[in-house]
Design a protein around this motif. Structure first.
Motif, mmCIF file in Angstrom:
data_model
loop_
_atom_site.group_PDB
_atom_site.id
_atom_site.type_symbol
_atom_site.label_atom_id
_atom_site.label_comp_id
_atom_site.label_asym_id
_atom_site.label_seq_id
_atom_site.Cartn_x
_atom_site.Cartn_y
_atom_site.Cartn_z
ATOM 1 N N TRP A 42 0.808 -1.226 0.000
ATOM 2 C CA TRP A 42 0.000 0.000 0.000
ATOM 3 C C TRP A 42 0.839 1.271 0.000
ATOM 4 N N GLU A 43 2.150 1.161 0.109
ATOM 5 C CA GLU A 43 2.997 2.352 0.158
ATOM 6 C C GLU A 43 3.998 2.353 -0.986
ATOM 7 N N SER A 44 4.060 3.496 -1.664
ATOM 8 C CA SER A 44 5.100 3.727 -2.664
ATOM 9 C C SER A 44 5.623 5.150 -2.454
ATOM 10 N N SER A 45 6.231 5.722 -3.447
ATOM 11 C CA SER A 45 6.724 7.100 -3.362
ATOM 12 C C SER A 45 6.493 7.782 -4.694
ATOM 13 N N VAL A 46 6.592 9.093 -4.688
ATOM 14 C CA VAL A 46 6.482 9.835 -5.935
ATOM 15 C C VAL A 46 7.544 9.357 -6.921
ATOM 16 N N ALA A 47 8.765 9.187 -6.449
ATOM 17 C CA ALA A 47 9.844 8.757 -7.338
ATOM 18 C C ALA A 47 9.537 7.395 -7.951
ATOM 19 N N GLU A 48 9.058 6.469 -7.144
ATOM 20 C CA GLU A 48 8.757 5.132 -7.638
ATOM 21 C C GLU A 48 7.624 5.158 -8.655
ATOM 22 N N GLN A 49 6.597 5.945 -8.380
ATOM 23 C CA GLN A 49 5.483 6.041 -9.323
ATOM 24 C C GLN A 49 5.934 6.648 -10.655
ATOM 25 N N LYS A 50 6.759 7.670 -10.588
ATOM 26 C CA LYS A 50 7.231 8.301 -11.826
ATOM 27 C C LYS A 50 8.102 7.352 -12.641
ATOM 28 N N PHE A 51 8.810 6.471 -11.971
ATOM 29 C CA PHE A 51 9.720 5.561 -12.659
ATOM 30 C C PHE A 51 9.034 4.292 -13.136
ATOM 31 N N ARG A 52 8.040 3.774 -12.354
ATOM 32 C CA ARG A 52 7.546 2.417 -12.585
ATOM 33 C C ARG A 52 6.057 2.301 -12.904
ATOM 34 N N ASN A 53 5.254 3.326 -12.677
ATOM 35 C CA ASN A 53 3.815 3.146 -12.863
ATOM 36 C C ASN A 53 3.504 2.784 -14.314
ATOM 37 N N ILE A 54 2.787 1.685 -14.505
ATOM 38 C CA ILE A 54 2.573 1.159 -15.850
ATOM 39 C C ILE A 54 1.677 2.055 -16.701
ATOM 40 N N HIS A 55 0.960 2.995 -16.076
ATOM 41 C CA HIS A 55 0.065 3.884 -16.818
ATOM 42 C C HIS A 55 0.590 5.310 -16.940
ATOM 43 N N VAL A 56 1.267 5.805 -15.916
ATOM 44 C CA VAL A 56 1.622 7.239 -15.903
ATOM 45 C C VAL A 56 3.085 7.491 -15.536
ATOM 46 N N ARG A 57 3.968 6.544 -15.800
ATOM 47 C CA ARG A 57 5.383 6.806 -15.530
ATOM 48 C C ARG A 57 5.865 7.955 -16.417
ATOM 49 N N ASP A 58 7.005 8.507 -16.064
ATOM 50 C CA ASP A 58 7.582 9.604 -16.844
ATOM 51 C C ASP A 58 7.667 9.216 -18.317
#
Length: 290
Positions: free
Chosen positions: A215-231
């Protein structure tokens, strides 16, 4: 950090509720509590919510706020139960009125139901700040999943509701009434513009077999790894992906019982003359996907 965060995972609905507290003052907030509901029998239970209450009582915490990120379609809210047994003010974003208006018509609730947000103790505006003990919290309007979704930022933590999931699951659906993939993309960008170390706490997890519930991630992790909205994913690409995926999704199992409770801030419908509360299930209204 001075904030203390305790998650509570509900296996039946995949929901993660939170108790967050200020150790210095003993003040606390509860986020997105779940009321157990058995659709086959129509029975409600308070098992999940009582776990939170036990935690609150064992630590002698004082509940100031019961925070809803939105009117959930996948579980019934236990906000009213938490308030009854631990106090606190039930709060949600001010655009809940828009959601109430839609579902008042769907359920044909009539003049006795006011679509004005008055069922809640407080309606947050975007950017409004409030206190949890000595902790300063900020309400962030993050529509797209629904028009009324809120995230709550407390120190270095953001409780994202149904905007972001864990990076390997992506983002929330946008095919509910008032949902909009383009608006969701822009809401998520508000969250991802926060410092990279900001901790992000999601409201749901439906993990693949390859990993446990998280249930916990970080902004950095989401920007790098999110399958829909990564950088690197553009708004146009996200909208196309999200709309294509949404078209394949069935309506959530509990959407019809849940929303008529959740637009009432977790209160069951008023008992009828025989002392029994009834949920209304509109027939042949929802399509194959929500």
């Amino acid at each position: 950090m001075s904030i203390r965060i305790q998650p509570f995972h509900d296996t039946a609905t995949g929901t993660v509720s939170y108790a967050l507290s200020d150790p210095a003052s003993g003040m606390a907030a509860v986020i997105d509590p779940v009321l157990d509901y058995d659709a086959s029998s129509g029975r409600t239970r308070t098992t999940a919510a009582d776990r939170i209450l036990t935690y609150i009582h064992d630590r002698q915490l004082t509940v100031q706020w019961i925070l809803e990120t939105h009117a959930h379609a996948d579980h019934l809210s236990a906000a009213a139960h938490i308030r009854q047994h631990a106090g606190g003010r039930i709060a949600i974003g001010e655009h809940i009125r828009q959601v109430q208006d839609v579902f008042k018509k769907l359920y044909n609730l009539g003049a006795e139901f006011l679509a004005d947000g008055s069922q809640f103790d407080h309606l947050f505006t975007d950017g409004e700040t409030f206190l949890i003990g000595s902790l300063t919290a900020t309400a962030m309007l993050v529509p797209g999943h629904t028009p009324a979704d809120m995230a709550y930022r407390v120190e270095d933590a953001v409780f994202t509701g149904d905007t972001l999931f864990m990076p390997d699951l992506g983002t929330a659906r946008t095919d509910f009434p008032g949902g909009d993939a383009r608006i969701l993309y822009r809401s998520i960008q508000r969250i991802l513009a926060l410092p990279d170390a900001t901790r992000l706490f999601v409201c749901h997890d439906y993990p693949p077999d390859s990993r446990p519930v998280a249930w916990e991630s970080s902004v950095a992790e989401q920007k790098f790894r999110n399958i829909h909205v990564r950088d690197g994913v553009t708004e146009h690409e996200f909208v196309a992906l999200r709309q294509t995926r949404d078209a394949t999704l069935a309506a959530p199992t509990l959407i019809l019982p849940a929303l008529q409770v959740n637009i009432r801030a977790g209160q069951l419908p008023r008992p009828e003359a025989n002392g029994v509360s009834y949920l209304k299930i509109p027939l042949n209204v929802l399509g194959s996907n929500a």
